[in-house]
Design an enzyme around this catalytic site. Structure first.
Site, PDB file in Angstrom:
ATOM      1  N   ASP A 224      -1.475   6.662   6.253  1.00 18.21           N
ATOM      2  CA  ASP A 224      -2.542   5.754   5.830  1.00 18.21           C
ATOM      3  C   ASP A 224      -2.833   4.818   7.009  1.00 18.21           C
ATOM      4  O   ASP A 224      -2.033   3.941   7.321  1.00 18.21           O
ATOM      5  CB  ASP A 224      -2.072   4.963   4.601  1.00 18.21           C
ATOM      6  CG  ASP A 224      -3.089   3.923   4.143  1.00 18.21           C
ATOM      7  OD1 ASP A 224      -4.133   3.766   4.793  1.00 18.21           O
ATOM      8  OD2 ASP A 224      -2.828   3.261   3.114  1.00 18.21           O
TER       9      ASP A 224
ATOM     10  N   LYS B  94     -12.470  -1.766   7.254  1.00 19.82           N
ATOM     11  CA  LYS B  94     -11.788  -2.740   8.119  1.00 19.82           C
ATOM     12  C   LYS B  94     -12.159  -2.508   9.590  1.00 19.82           C
ATOM     13  O   LYS B  94     -12.709  -3.389  10.232  1.00 19.82           O
ATOM     14  CB  LYS B  94     -10.280  -2.659   7.916  1.00 19.82           C
ATOM     15  CG  LYS B  94      -9.894  -2.941   6.463  1.00 19.82           C
ATOM     16  CD  LYS B  94      -8.467  -2.612   6.182  1.00 19.82           C
ATOM     17  CE  LYS B  94      -8.202  -2.494   4.699  1.00 19.82           C
ATOM     18  NZ  LYS B  94      -8.437  -3.758   3.980  1.00 19.82           N
TER      19      LYS B  94
ATOM     20  N   TRP C 273       0.822  -1.221   0.000  1.00 26.32           N
ATOM     21  CA  TRP C 273       0.000   0.000   0.000  1.00 26.32           C
ATOM     22  C   TRP C 273       0.847   1.258   0.000  1.00 26.32           C
ATOM     23  O   TRP C 273       0.504   2.239  -0.658  1.00 26.32           O
ATOM     24  CB  TRP C 273      -1.016  -0.041   1.147  1.00 26.32           C
ATOM     25  CG  TRP C 273      -1.916  -1.226   0.985  1.00 26.32           C
ATOM     26  CD1 TRP C 273      -1.944  -2.349   1.757  1.00 26.32           C
ATOM     27  CD2 TRP C 273      -2.849  -1.452  -0.079  1.00 26.32           C
ATOM     28  NE1 TRP C 273      -2.847  -3.249   1.241  1.00 26.32           N
ATOM     29  CE2 TRP C 273      -3.411  -2.730   0.126  1.00 26.32           C
ATOM     30  CE3 TRP C 273      -3.262  -0.706  -1.190  1.00 26.32           C
ATOM     31  CZ2 TRP C 273      -4.373  -3.278  -0.736  1.00 26.32           C
ATOM     32  CZ3 TRP C 273      -4.218  -1.249  -2.047  1.00 26.32           C
ATOM     33  CH2 TRP C 273      -4.759  -2.512  -1.807  1.00 26.32           C
TER      34      TRP C 273
HETATM   35  N1  PMP Z   1      -4.205   1.168   2.429  1.00 31.18           N
HETATM   36  C1  PMP Z   1      -4.216   0.044   3.153  1.00 31.18           C
HETATM   37  C2  PMP Z   1      -3.312  -0.069   4.345  1.00 31.18           C
HETATM   38  C3  PMP Z   1      -5.072  -1.007   2.792  1.00 31.18           C
HETATM   39  O1  PMP Z   1      -5.096  -2.129   3.511  1.00 31.18           O
HETATM   40  C4  PMP Z   1      -5.919  -0.856   1.671  1.00 31.18           C
HETATM   41  C5  PMP Z   1      -6.911  -1.906   1.248  1.00 31.18           C
HETATM   42  N2  PMP Z   1      -6.711  -3.166   1.644  1.00 31.18           N
HETATM   43  C6  PMP Z   1      -5.849   0.328   0.939  1.00 31.18           C
HETATM   44  C7  PMP Z   1      -4.990   1.325   1.358  1.00 31.18           C
HETATM   45  C8  PMP Z   1      -6.706   0.541  -0.273  1.00 31.18           C
HETATM   46  O2  PMP Z   1      -7.979   0.819   0.137  1.00 31.18           O
HETATM   47  P1  PMP Z   1      -9.203   0.967  -0.877  1.00 31.18           P
HETATM   48  O3  PMP Z   1      -9.480  -0.393  -1.389  1.00 31.18           O
HETATM   49  O4  PMP Z   1     -10.283   1.534  -0.003  1.00 31.18           O
HETATM   50  O5  PMP Z   1      -8.788   1.896  -1.951  1.00 31.18           O
END
Ligand code: PMP
Length: 362
Positions: free
Chosen positions: A172, A196, A103
């Site tokens: 994030d 989550k 991520w």
């Molecule tokens: N950042 C983290 C730490 C994640 O775990 C995720 C999704 N698993 C995301 C960003 C991306 O999120 P989204 O699918 O809402 O774009």
């Protein structure tokens, strides 16, 4: 609640039964309006009051100071990967990123489209098995901000300290927001997809220090400017009303649990049970994360062989333990045990793991 299995999904993830039961009622008739929550206008008094209540609860639970604005946006956490540099970086300006997994890697990729990005640390060579210590990373002198991912959902690593920097932190927190107290004042921006720890997919929370709202170039498309969403209390366009509503119910549930310190304690207890089982398995189960970086939210582990992993996952599923397959990039198994995941579920998994090991020697 009948017919519910133990859901270890990484997100969207298990919600508290309290929330699902309340939603069941509110889908039909919200606040005696004769309309369901999905059917009311986002401009209605009821919905505006809901937004205010949610922001107030967030402020209370996480002690968010007055000079921070809370936004409810769309496009997933992934849209923040570009919105952040678009709002904060002008041409030729620099930001430092810590690369601790998929991520943060994606965030770096997007930010590079917009500004000069320096990598303060990369865990790539160690297959992202840990997060850096403070002394290990360098922040560019001219950096506008330091970006990091507090919990790495796939690799199962988590920072257990707040990085120190002279520049604002941008974080994030998609997979650990509202799982523990946060020293908000150290941050310029915190963002998280809700699916989550605080609700369901569709809404992304952005907590932003007010002075940063004005950084964006005026020529940026309107929907991409934080200042526009702030001015309109996140009602510039139709927001994801149902996802916002669910988030509100989850926050009430967090308050009813006793607030953020109780939630943190419960999360620590759940994770300790699982890591203890891994550590006392004589190497049968191996955690991916180095000990000082272990995530309380996502526990990624392997078994002695891929064949045993497959049998483990099949038998777990048959025993009502679902969603334990690791992310395709890492393989193995992963138990996601966010806020709403019950301790009894971890206990069931731990018993299953111990029995499986006895019955299936390496
Ligand atoms: N950042 C983290 C730490 C994640 O775990 C995720 C999704 N698993 C995301 C960003 C991306 O999120 P989204 O699918 O809402 O774009």
């Amino acid at each position: 609640m009948k017919n519910r299995i133990v859901n270890f999904s990484a997100g969207p993830a298990a919600l508290p039964p309290f929330v699902l039961q309340q939603a069941q009622q509110d889908i039909i008739n919200f606040k005696h309006s004769g309309m369901g929550i999905m059917e009311i206008s986002h401009r209605s008094q009821d919905f505006i009051a809901l937004g205010d209540e949610i922001r107030q609860n967030m402020r209370q639970i996480l002690a968010i100071p007055k000079n921070y604005t809370i936004l409810f946006l769309q496009g997933g956490a992934s849209s923040q990967f570009f919105m952040i540099p678009m709002n904060l970086l002008k041409k030729g300006e620099t930001a430092t990123y810590l690369n601790t997994g998929v991520w943060s890697g994606k965030a770096i990729q997007e930010a590079r489209r917009i500004g000069d990005i320096s990598i303060g640390f990369s865990g790539e060579k160690e297959n992202f098995s840990r997060v850096p210590q403070q002394k290990e990373f360098n922040i560019e002198d001219k950096a506008k901000y330091l970006y990091y991912t507090s919990n790495n959902t796939i690799f199962g690593t988590q920072y257990h300290y707040t990085p120190q920097a002279k520049v604002p932190l941008v974080c994030d927190m998609s997979s650990d927001i509202f799982s523990r107290p946060v020293d908000i004042e150290k941050y310029g921006i915190i963002f998280a997809g809700a699916q989550k720890n605080i609700g369901t997919a569709g809404v992304t929370v952005v907590i932003i220090r007010e002075d940063l709202l004005e950084e964006a170039p005026k020529e940026l498309p309107t929907m991409l400017q934080y200042r526009v969403h702030a001015k309109k209390d996140s009602l510039f366009n139709t927001p994801p009303t149902f996802s916002i509503y669910i988030m509100g119910e989850v926050l009430k549930w967090i308050k009813n649990q006793g607030g953020i310190s109780t939630i943190e304690q419960k999360n620590q207890d759940k994770a300790a049970l699982l890591y203890q089982t891994i550590d006392t398995s004589d190497g049968y189960y191996r955690g991916h994360a180095k000990k000082d970086s272990r995530s309380l939210m996502n526990v990624s582990f392997t078994l002695p062989s891929p064949a045993l992993e497959q049998t483990f996952l099949q038998q777990a599923q048959a025993a009502g333990l679902s969603g334990l397959k690791g992310h395709r990039l890492l393989g193995g198994c992963r138990a996601s045990i966010y806020n709403a995941f019950p301790k009894e579920g971890v206990q069931k998994l731990v018993e299953f793991m111990q029995q499986f090991q006895q019955e299936n020697p390496a």
